[in-house]
Design a protein around this motif. Structure first.
Motif, short mmCIF file in Angstrom:
data_model
loop_
_atom_site.label_atom_id
_atom_site.label_comp_id
_atom_site.label_asym_id
_atom_site.label_seq_id
_atom_site.Cartn_x
_atom_site.Cartn_y
_atom_site.Cartn_z
N LYS A 90 -1.19 -5.43 0.35
CA LYS A 90 -1.57 -4.15 -0.17
C LYS A 90 -0.73 -3.46 -0.88
O LYS A 90 -0.86 -2.12 -1.25
CB LYS A 90 -1.85 -3.09 1.06
N GLY A 91 0.32 -3.98 -1.51
CA GLY A 91 1.21 -3.66 -2.41
C GLY A 91 2.43 -3.01 -2.05
O GLY A 91 2.97 -2.24 -2.92
N LYS A 92 2.68 -2.83 -0.78
CA LYS A 92 3.91 -1.95 -0.24
C LYS A 92 4.99 -2.80 -0.56
O LYS A 92 5.02 -4.17 -0.39
CB LYS A 92 3.66 -2.00 1.37
N PRO A 93 6.36 -2.27 -0.87
CA PRO A 93 7.61 -3.06 -1.10
C PRO A 93 8.20 -3.58 0.07
O PRO A 93 8.23 -3.08 1.16
CB PRO A 93 8.30 -1.84 -2.08
N ILE A 94 8.55 -4.83 -0.08
CA ILE A 94 9.57 -5.69 0.75
C ILE A 94 10.71 -5.75 0.02
O ILE A 94 10.74 -6.63 -0.47
CB ILE A 94 8.89 -6.86 1.49
N TYR A 95 11.84 -5.26 0.60
CA TYR A 95 13.31 -5.46 0.02
C TYR A 95 14.24 -6.21 0.92
O TYR A 95 13.77 -6.42 2.14
CB TYR A 95 13.80 -4.18 -0.24
N PRO A 96 15.17 -6.76 0.26
CA PRO A 96 16.24 -7.58 1.08
C PRO A 96 17.00 -6.52 2.16
O PRO A 96 16.79 -5.46 1.72
CB PRO A 96 17.22 -7.90 0.14
N PHE A 97 17.20 -7.04 3.18
CA PHE A 97 17.66 -6.13 4.31
C PHE A 97 18.79 -5.33 3.87
O PHE A 97 19.19 -4.16 4.35
CB PHE A 97 17.91 -6.97 5.54
N ARG A 98 19.75 -5.98 3.09
CA ARG A 98 21.15 -5.26 2.64
C ARG A 98 20.77 -4.06 1.74
O ARG A 98 21.61 -3.13 1.59
CB ARG A 98 21.74 -6.08 1.67
N GLU A 99 19.43 -3.58 1.46
CA GLU A 99 19.23 -2.55 0.55
C GLU A 99 18.77 -1.36 1.47
O GLU A 99 18.42 -0.36 0.84
CB GLU A 99 18.17 -2.73 -0.55
N ILE A 100 18.60 -1.58 2.62
CA ILE A 100 18.17 -0.60 3.75
C ILE A 100 18.93 0.69 3.66
O ILE A 100 18.37 1.89 3.58
CB ILE A 100 18.22 -1.09 5.09
N GLY A 101 20.13 0.51 3.35
CA GLY A 101 21.13 1.92 3.56
C GLY A 101 20.88 2.74 2.15
O GLY A 101 20.44 4.04 2.28
N GLY A 102 20.86 2.24 1.11
CA GLY A 102 20.46 3.12 -0.05
C GLY A 102 19.02 3.72 -0.05
O GLY A 102 18.71 4.91 -0.39
N PHE A 103 18.14 2.91 0.20
CA PHE A 103 16.60 3.30 0.28
C PHE A 103 16.63 4.42 1.39
O PHE A 103 15.92 5.38 0.88
CB PHE A 103 16.08 2.19 0.86
N CYS A 104 17.05 4.53 2.47
CA CYS A 104 16.98 5.41 3.39
C CYS A 104 17.46 6.61 3.10
O CYS A 104 17.09 7.76 3.20
CB CYS A 104 17.59 4.92 4.92
N TYR A 105 18.65 6.65 2.41
CA TYR A 105 19.42 7.82 1.96
C TYR A 105 18.78 8.21 0.60
O TYR A 105 18.28 9.66 0.85
CB TYR A 105 20.61 7.34 1.49
N ARG A 106 18.23 7.57 -0.17
CA ARG A 106 17.40 8.11 -1.22
C ARG A 106 16.18 8.79 -0.81
O ARG A 106 15.53 9.96 -1.40
CB ARG A 106 17.00 7.02 -2.35
N ASN A 107 15.25 8.29 0.16
CA ASN A 107 14.03 8.69 0.79
C ASN A 107 14.07 9.53 1.73
O ASN A 107 12.93 9.88 2.14
CB ASN A 107 13.05 7.39 0.81
N ASP A 108 15.19 9.86 2.46
CA ASP A 108 15.24 10.58 3.46
C ASP A 108 14.26 10.18 4.55
O ASP A 108 13.71 11.06 5.28
CB ASP A 108 14.85 12.15 3.08
N VAL A 109 14.58 8.94 5.01
CA VAL A 109 13.87 8.26 5.96
C VAL A 109 14.39 8.66 7.54
O VAL A 109 15.64 8.23 7.47
CB VAL A 109 13.56 6.76 5.60
N HIS A 110 13.80 8.70 8.41
CA HIS A 110 14.53 9.09 9.77
C HIS A 110 13.88 8.19 10.78
O HIS A 110 14.17 8.33 11.89
CB HIS A 110 14.56 10.40 9.95
N ILE A 111 12.76 7.24 10.58
CA ILE A 111 12.04 6.48 11.20
C ILE A 111 12.11 5.27 11.17
O ILE A 111 11.74 4.97 10.15
CB ILE A 111 10.62 6.99 11.54
N GLY A 112 12.36 4.42 12.04
CA GLY A 112 12.79 2.78 11.94
C GLY A 112 11.82 2.13 12.94
O GLY A 112 11.66 2.48 13.90
N ILE A 113 11.24 1.07 12.38
CA ILE A 113 10.37 0.12 13.22
C ILE A 113 11.22 -1.30 12.88
O ILE A 113 11.44 -1.87 12.09
CB ILE A 113 9.14 0.23 12.81
N ILE A 114 11.28 -1.92 14.40
CA ILE A 114 12.05 -3.14 14.40
C ILE A 114 11.05 -4.11 14.71
O ILE A 114 10.51 -4.14 15.82
CB ILE A 114 13.11 -3.18 15.36
#
Lengths: 205, 205
Positions: free
Chosen positions: B126-150
């Motif tokens: 459905k067109g949602k982005p899937i990034y390399p795991f190493r990019e998680i930090g920058g992404f969470c910071y830029r997008n102010d994300v506080h919920i994670g699913i494992i």
């Protein structure tokens, strides 16, 4: 022992007891509730209550005979032949469940999936069969299956549910966000993943 | 109104109230708890209790002003900016969750997935982005994300959890069958699908 009315919380701890007891069966012929509680970091009262729901109390000063307790736990977790389930809807969620290995811990196995988009038999990544939906009746009858899982879009869920009930499925786990109508003898569990996530969000401190 | 401690059962009914009220907003300027209960087949006491947990009581003989109640429900279901989540583990289950549309009902959205097997950005069906795991930090910071699913295998779950906590995730929904260790300010919800199915099996009549 009637273990029909065991709580979900207790049921969740039984595999933990079983795993622990299997790991100490060579060195401990008997074990007390206190010993189990200390080893697992659970409360003693909880351990006594959990084990009390699946077998008789341990003997004073001796506790439980380890092998007997292992046998009781195994029986409770996988005693009957009702552990085979089928799934209807072989999309991503359906196939994820079909190939998930963790069900065996509870003596459960999803033995096949069905999907109306499948024309001939296919296989999942782990080699589980995916059949055309029209074959569900014969399959359930031949394999004596009584548990069905619904992972189709909500528009198709009631029709799938009806077909399951017609084919002697008496326990239905539905991931479709719709309330299903079933006869009294059928038990339905509605899984609402969005609600689970919403509830988690509400708990943010 | 503090709606932090709303029960999961109540939370599960709020979208049903909201849907109903939106369907009658043109014809009913006000509505009583009794009216809502009758229309939805719920108990009156339950409706009063549910609505009482998100807003003030309705007025005698008038009930609730429909538009006000709609606004309260909408606010409770999606008021804050904490509704964005990310998922780590883009296997079948991860991608099924990533593309599931039902979260929006609760003002939630899984905005991206991360996976260590992904080298460059990819997209879900459905067109949602899937990034390399190493990019998680920058992404969470830029997008102010506080919920994670494992949704990674259990061997990798604690490491993923640590990385989430380090990047200001404070609510974690884990599908890995392992008990995660987190600091006090982080809330974890463990989803055990095998246990859910085992519990359903126990209820077969």
């Amino acid at each position: 022992m009637n273990t029909d009315y065991i709580s979900k919380a207790t049921l969740g701890r039984l595999p933990i007891y079983l795993q622990y007891l299997r790991s100490v069966r060579m060195e401990k012929r008997s074990i007390s509730a206190t010993g189990i509680a200390n080893a697992l970091g659970f409360g003693e009262v909880q351990v006594r209550k959990d084990l009390g729901s699946i077998c008789k109390r341990g003997k004073p000063k001796i506790g439980y005979v380890t092998e007997e307790l292992i046998a009781e736990l195994e029986m409770c977790l996988r005693c009957d032949s009702k552990g085979q389930a089928i799934i209807v809807g072989a999309g991503k969620l359906g196939q994820a469940l079909l190939d998930y290995a963790g069900f065996s811990e509870y003596g459960l196995e999803i033995i096949a999936a069905f999907d109306s988009r499948v024309q001939n038999g296919e296989c999942s990544e782990k080699g589980k069969p995916i059949y055309p939906f029209r074959e569900i009746g014969g399959f359930c009858y031949r394999n004596d299956v009584h548990i069905g899982i619904i992972t189709v879009p909500k528009e198709a869920a009631q029709e799938v549910c009806n077909e399951m009930v017609k084919n002697n499925i008496c326990a239905i786990w539905s991931f479709a966000p719709i309330i299903l109508t079933v006869p009294d003898h059928v038990v339905v569990m509605q899984e609402n993943l969005a609600l689970s996530l919403a509830h988690l969000k509400k708990q943010i401190k």
